[in-house]
Write a protein that holds these residues in place. Structure first.
Motif, short mmCIF file in Angstrom:
data_model
loop_
_atom_site.label_atom_id
_atom_site.label_comp_id
_atom_site.label_asym_id
_atom_site.label_seq_id
_atom_site.Cartn_x
_atom_site.Cartn_y
_atom_site.Cartn_z
N HIS A 31 0.85 -1.12 0.14
CA HIS A 31 0.06 0.08 0.03
C HIS A 31 0.91 1.14 0.03
O HIS A 31 1.76 1.09 0.66
CB HIS A 31 -0.86 0.12 1.20
CG HIS A 31 -1.85 -1.14 1.30
ND1 HIS A 31 -2.84 -1.02 0.70
CD2 HIS A 31 -1.75 -2.41 2.11
CE1 HIS A 31 -3.51 -2.39 1.12
NE2 HIS A 31 -2.96 -3.07 1.73
N SER A 54 -5.85 14.64 8.61
CA SER A 54 -7.09 13.88 9.46
C SER A 54 -8.22 14.20 8.52
O SER A 54 -8.83 12.98 8.11
CB SER A 54 -7.06 14.19 10.57
OG SER A 54 -6.17 13.66 11.40
N LYS A 57 -8.01 11.83 5.36
CA LYS A 57 -7.85 10.38 5.61
C LYS A 57 -9.02 9.49 4.72
O LYS A 57 -8.31 8.54 4.14
CB LYS A 57 -7.94 10.22 7.15
CG LYS A 57 -7.46 8.76 7.37
CD LYS A 57 -7.58 8.42 8.87
CE LYS A 57 -7.45 6.87 8.89
NZ LYS A 57 -7.40 6.44 10.26
N PRO A 58 -10.13 9.82 4.72
CA PRO A 58 -10.98 8.85 3.97
C PRO A 58 -10.73 8.84 2.59
O PRO A 58 -10.49 7.74 2.15
CB PRO A 58 -12.24 9.53 4.22
CG PRO A 58 -12.28 10.55 5.37
CD PRO A 58 -10.74 11.05 5.49
N GLN A 59 -10.22 9.82 1.91
CA GLN A 59 -9.84 10.08 0.55
C GLN A 59 -8.48 9.09 0.36
O GLN A 59 -8.38 8.34 -0.67
CB GLN A 59 -9.75 11.39 0.13
CG GLN A 59 -11.03 12.17 -0.01
CD GLN A 59 -10.87 13.45 -0.45
OE1 GLN A 59 -10.34 13.73 -1.64
NE2 GLN A 59 -11.24 14.31 0.33
N GLU A 61 -7.42 6.75 2.19
CA GLU A 61 -8.02 5.24 2.43
C GLU A 61 -8.58 4.71 1.13
O GLU A 61 -8.41 3.48 0.84
CB GLU A 61 -8.96 5.30 3.59
CG GLU A 61 -8.18 5.43 5.02
CD GLU A 61 -8.99 5.33 6.13
OE1 GLU A 61 -10.43 5.77 6.08
OE2 GLU A 61 -8.68 4.96 7.34
N LYS A 62 -9.19 5.48 0.48
CA LYS A 62 -10.11 5.17 -0.93
C LYS A 62 -8.86 4.52 -1.75
O LYS A 62 -9.04 3.77 -2.51
CB LYS A 62 -10.63 6.31 -1.44
CG LYS A 62 -12.24 6.30 -0.74
CD LYS A 62 -12.94 7.30 -1.77
CE LYS A 62 -14.14 7.74 -0.79
NZ LYS A 62 -14.72 9.03 -1.19
N GLY A 64 -6.07 3.24 -0.73
CA GLY A 64 -5.31 2.25 -0.23
C GLY A 64 -4.06 2.69 0.87
O GLY A 64 -3.44 1.83 1.14
N ARG A 66 -2.08 4.99 3.76
CA ARG A 66 -2.07 5.07 5.11
C ARG A 66 -1.11 6.46 5.44
O ARG A 66 0.01 6.47 4.79
CB ARG A 66 -1.13 3.72 5.71
CG ARG A 66 -1.26 3.92 7.17
CD ARG A 66 -2.32 3.15 7.82
NE ARG A 66 -2.08 2.73 9.42
CZ ARG A 66 -1.77 1.60 9.71
NH1 ARG A 66 -1.76 0.61 9.10
NH2 ARG A 66 -1.58 1.39 11.23
N THR A 88 -7.35 11.83 13.40
CA THR A 88 -7.57 10.37 12.90
C THR A 88 -6.45 9.59 12.41
O THR A 88 -6.51 8.32 12.08
CB THR A 88 -8.98 10.17 12.09
OG1 THR A 88 -8.25 10.87 10.78
CG2 THR A 88 -10.05 10.85 12.47
N ILE A 89 -5.21 10.08 12.12
CA ILE A 89 -4.30 9.53 11.51
C ILE A 89 -3.18 8.74 12.56
O ILE A 89 -3.56 9.17 13.72
CB ILE A 89 -3.34 10.72 10.59
CG1 ILE A 89 -2.99 11.93 11.42
CG2 ILE A 89 -4.04 11.03 9.45
CD1 ILE A 89 -2.06 12.68 10.91
#
Length: 157
Positions: A31, A54, A57-59, A61-62, A64, A66, A88-89
Motif C-alpha cells: 500500500h 486527518s 484520511k477517507p480519501q 484510504e480510498k 489504499g 496510510r 484520525t491519522i
C-alpha cells in the motif's frame, strides 16, 4: 545522514504509536504510505498539518494509503494531541530520534538568531513496493495534505 533519494528503499522502523501499539513500516508494504515528519505536537503549523491530513484520511484510504506522522514527542503527548484535535491519522514517537536521523531530518535550525537541533518538516510518499516515490522538503503547511493526496492518486493510477 542525508535524505533518502526518490527510488531508494524507505528506511524501515518499528516505533511506538498512539494508543499504546507499535507500527512497523515494512508491515504496510503493498500500500502507499504517506510518512510525514513534523517538529512538535500542538504547535500551530504541526496542528494544522495533522488536521488537514486527518480531514483527507477517507480519501487517502480510498486509494489504499496510510498516513503516518512522526515526531520526537512521546506517545502520551501524541495521545493528548490526537484527542484534543480529534485527529484520525497514526502518530509514531521517535523519542531517541534514530529514525528521524536515518531519514536525514534531525538538522540544525535557527530561530531569532538562536541555533538548535530540530526536525525538518518533510513528507515522503512511499510506494507499495517500499520505495520512495516523492519527497517534499521544508514543507509549507497550507494545502500540503491536498498536494500529497494528488500525488498519491497519481501513484495509485
Amino acid at each position: 545522514m542525508t535524505i533518502p533519494d526518490v527510488g531508494s528503499e524507505a528506511p524501515n522502523f518499528t516505533l511506538p504509536r498512539d494508543g499504546g501499539e507499535t507500527l512497523t513500516l515494512s508491515d504496510l508494504r503493498g500500500h502507499p504510505v504517506i510518512l510525514y515528519f513534523y517538529p512538535k505536537d500542538d504547535t500551530s503549523g504541526c496542528t494544522q498539518e495533522a488536521i488537514e491530513f486527518s480531514q483527507l484520511k477517507p480519501q487517502f484510504e480510498k486509494l489504499g494509503a496510510r498516513v503516518v506522522g512522526m515526531s520526537p514527542d512521546p506517545v502520551k503527548k501524541h495521545d493528548k494531541f490526537k484527542t484534543k484535535h480529534e485527529l484520525t491519522i497514526d502518530l509514531v514517537a521517535d523519542e531517541d530520534k534514530a529514525v528521524i536521523g536515518a531519514y536525514g531530518l534531525w538538522v540544525e535550525k535557527s530561530m531569532y538568531g538562536r541555533k538548535y537541533m530540530g526536525v525538518e518538516r518533510t513528507t515522503f510518499l512511499i510506494g507499495p513496493d517500499g520505495r520512495i516515490a516523492r519527497v517534499w522538503q521544508k514543507v509549507k503547511v497550507p494545502n500540503h495534505a491536498a498536494e500529497v493526496l494528488e500525488a498519491t492518486r497519481g501513484l495509485a493510477a
